[in-house]
Motif scaffolding. Sequence first.
Motif, PDB file in Angstrom:
ATOM      1  N   GLU A  95      35.347 -33.570   4.578  1.00  0.00           N
ATOM      2  CA  GLU A  95      34.053 -34.168   4.267  1.00  0.00           C
ATOM      3  C   GLU A  95      33.902 -34.438   2.761  1.00  0.00           C
ATOM      4  O   GLU A  95      33.090 -35.266   2.351  1.00  0.00           O
ATOM      5  CB  GLU A  95      32.915 -33.243   4.723  1.00  0.00           C
ATOM      6  N   GLU A  96      34.671 -33.739   1.944  1.00  0.00           N
ATOM      7  CA  GLU A  96      34.574 -33.864   0.487  1.00  0.00           C
ATOM      8  C   GLU A  96      35.647 -34.788  -0.082  1.00  0.00           C
ATOM      9  O   GLU A  96      35.636 -35.092  -1.284  1.00  0.00           O
ATOM     10  CB  GLU A  96      34.741 -32.470  -0.154  1.00  0.00           C
ATOM     11  N   LEU A  97      36.557 -35.243   0.751  1.00  0.00           N
ATOM     12  CA  LEU A  97      37.764 -35.900   0.270  1.00  0.00           C
ATOM     13  C   LEU A  97      37.482 -37.195  -0.489  1.00  0.00           C
ATOM     14  O   LEU A  97      37.981 -37.398  -1.607  1.00  0.00           O
ATOM     15  CB  LEU A  97      38.720 -36.161   1.439  1.00  0.00           C
ATOM     16  N   GLU A  98      36.701 -38.066   0.090  1.00  0.00           N
ATOM     17  CA  GLU A  98      36.480 -39.362  -0.571  1.00  0.00           C
ATOM     18  C   GLU A  98      35.661 -39.212  -1.864  1.00  0.00           C
ATOM     19  O   GLU A  98      35.921 -39.908  -2.853  1.00  0.00           O
ATOM     20  CB  GLU A  98      35.852 -40.352   0.397  1.00  0.00           C
TER      21      GLU A  98
ATOM     22  N   GLU B 123      36.961 -40.290  -5.645  1.00  0.00           N
ATOM     23  CA  GLU B 123      36.173 -41.108  -6.577  1.00  0.00           C
ATOM     24  C   GLU B 123      36.023 -40.419  -7.934  1.00  0.00           C
ATOM     25  O   GLU B 123      36.054 -41.075  -8.985  1.00  0.00           O
ATOM     26  CB  GLU B 123      34.801 -41.400  -5.961  1.00  0.00           C
ATOM     27  N   GLN B 124      35.912 -39.090  -7.917  1.00  0.00           N
ATOM     28  CA  GLN B 124      35.758 -38.346  -9.168  1.00  0.00           C
ATOM     29  C   GLN B 124      37.046 -38.289  -9.984  1.00  0.00           C
ATOM     30  O   GLN B 124      37.018 -37.937 -11.165  1.00  0.00           O
ATOM     31  CB  GLN B 124      35.278 -36.929  -8.868  1.00  0.00           C
ATOM     32  N   LEU B 125      38.171 -38.643  -9.381  1.00  0.00           N
ATOM     33  CA  LEU B 125      39.448 -38.621 -10.093  1.00  0.00           C
ATOM     34  C   LEU B 125      39.688 -39.890 -10.900  1.00  0.00           C
ATOM     35  O   LEU B 125      40.614 -39.942 -11.708  1.00  0.00           O
ATOM     36  CB  LEU B 125      40.604 -38.449  -9.092  1.00  0.00           C
TER      37      LEU B 125
ATOM     38  N   VAL C 260      47.238 -40.143  -7.783  1.00  0.00           N
ATOM     39  CA  VAL C 260      47.310 -39.634  -6.415  1.00  0.00           C
ATOM     40  C   VAL C 260      48.246 -40.515  -5.606  1.00  0.00           C
ATOM     41  O   VAL C 260      48.094 -41.736  -5.561  1.00  0.00           O
ATOM     42  CB  VAL C 260      45.918 -39.595  -5.767  1.00  0.00           C
ATOM     43  N   LYS C 261      49.233 -39.864  -4.960  1.00  0.00           N
ATOM     44  CA  LYS C 261      50.239 -40.584  -4.181  1.00  0.00           C
ATOM     45  C   LYS C 261      50.135 -40.304  -2.680  1.00  0.00           C
ATOM     46  O   LYS C 261      50.940 -40.799  -1.903  1.00  0.00           O
ATOM     47  CB  LYS C 261      51.647 -40.218  -4.658  1.00  0.00           C
ATOM     48  N   GLY C 262      49.139 -39.486  -2.280  1.00  0.00           N
ATOM     49  CA  GLY C 262      49.009 -39.201  -0.859  1.00  0.00           C
ATOM     50  C   GLY C 262      48.310 -37.888  -0.608  1.00  0.00           C
ATOM     51  O   GLY C 262      47.603 -37.356  -1.476  1.00  0.00           O
TER      52      GLY C 262
ATOM     53  N   ILE D 223      44.575 -44.966  -6.810  1.00  0.00           N
ATOM     54  CA  ILE D 223      45.464 -44.126  -5.995  1.00  0.00           C
ATOM     55  C   ILE D 223      46.429 -45.003  -5.193  1.00  0.00           C
ATOM     56  O   ILE D 223      46.175 -46.179  -4.955  1.00  0.00           O
ATOM     57  CB  ILE D 223      44.681 -43.200  -5.041  1.00  0.00           C
ATOM     58  N   ASP D 224      47.540 -44.394  -4.792  1.00  0.00           N
ATOM     59  CA  ASP D 224      48.529 -45.049  -3.935  1.00  0.00           C
ATOM     60  C   ASP D 224      48.778 -44.137  -2.737  1.00  0.00           C
ATOM     61  O   ASP D 224      49.322 -43.048  -2.906  1.00  0.00           O
ATOM     62  CB  ASP D 224      49.864 -45.256  -4.667  1.00  0.00           C
ATOM     63  N   MET D 225      48.396 -44.560  -1.574  1.00  0.00           N
ATOM     64  CA  MET D 225      48.643 -43.753  -0.388  1.00  0.00           C
ATOM     65  C   MET D 225      50.071 -43.988   0.108  1.00  0.00           C
ATOM     66  O   MET D 225      50.311 -44.850   0.967  1.00  0.00           O
ATOM     67  CB  MET D 225      47.631 -44.085   0.704  1.00  0.00           C
TER      68      MET D 225
END
Length: 229
Positions: free
Chosen positions: A138-141, A145-147, A155-157, A193-195
């Motif tokens: 629930e906190e992930l998105e 955004e805060q990063l 972030v790569k995944g 980010i890059d997933m």
Amino acid sequence: MDVQYNVKRVLERIAEAAHRANRAPEDITVVAVTKTVEVSRIMEAINAGIRHIGENRVQEFVKKHEFIPAEVKRHLIGTLQTNKVKYIIDKIDLIHSLDRLSLARELDKRAAAVGRVIPVLIQVNVSKEATKSGIFEEELESFIEQLEPFKHVRVKGLMTIAPLSSNPEAVRPYFARLKELFDRIKERGYPHIDMEYLSMGMTNDFEVAIEEGANIVRIGRAIFGERYV
């Protein structure tokens, strides 16, 4: 314990799981978990074809680092304390356990100081076990955004650790859920980010993880045998 045979067998099992999921085995990276494993046995795994190793503890990582061939990629897969970042920032290839803003801030500062962008995975506590680190879904998105201000952290995944179970099927829903989160975030198209990587699955459950979409698996006991303290 025949490390060379174990590596061969793990790679065979990965290929079988990949084929069941209509995936290419070469798209899946094996990270050999080297916690408490002496360098001579790590070299046996490398000589058998392992090209990625993962350490849980910074102190152990630093002690072994100079003895591992440069072409082998280094992963930090355990919880990372902010006061230990400075010891690995110029040595690590991928950190699997970003789980809080204070750590992102320290990584950004230290990476800027050495002139690099540090690749990380966000650890997600899909099972919400109190004993595990990680961001709740629930906190992930909001966390992502805060990063955005941290230009030296990329972030790569995502990564998760499933609940311990003797039945791999019992943890399949957790892997499936992380894959859903991975795909949803990828579709959002966040510019910072890059997933690319989905790190999930260990010795007990890596085949199920592959079937559910993992492209990094972290395997210790199936390669090195029972040796954890």
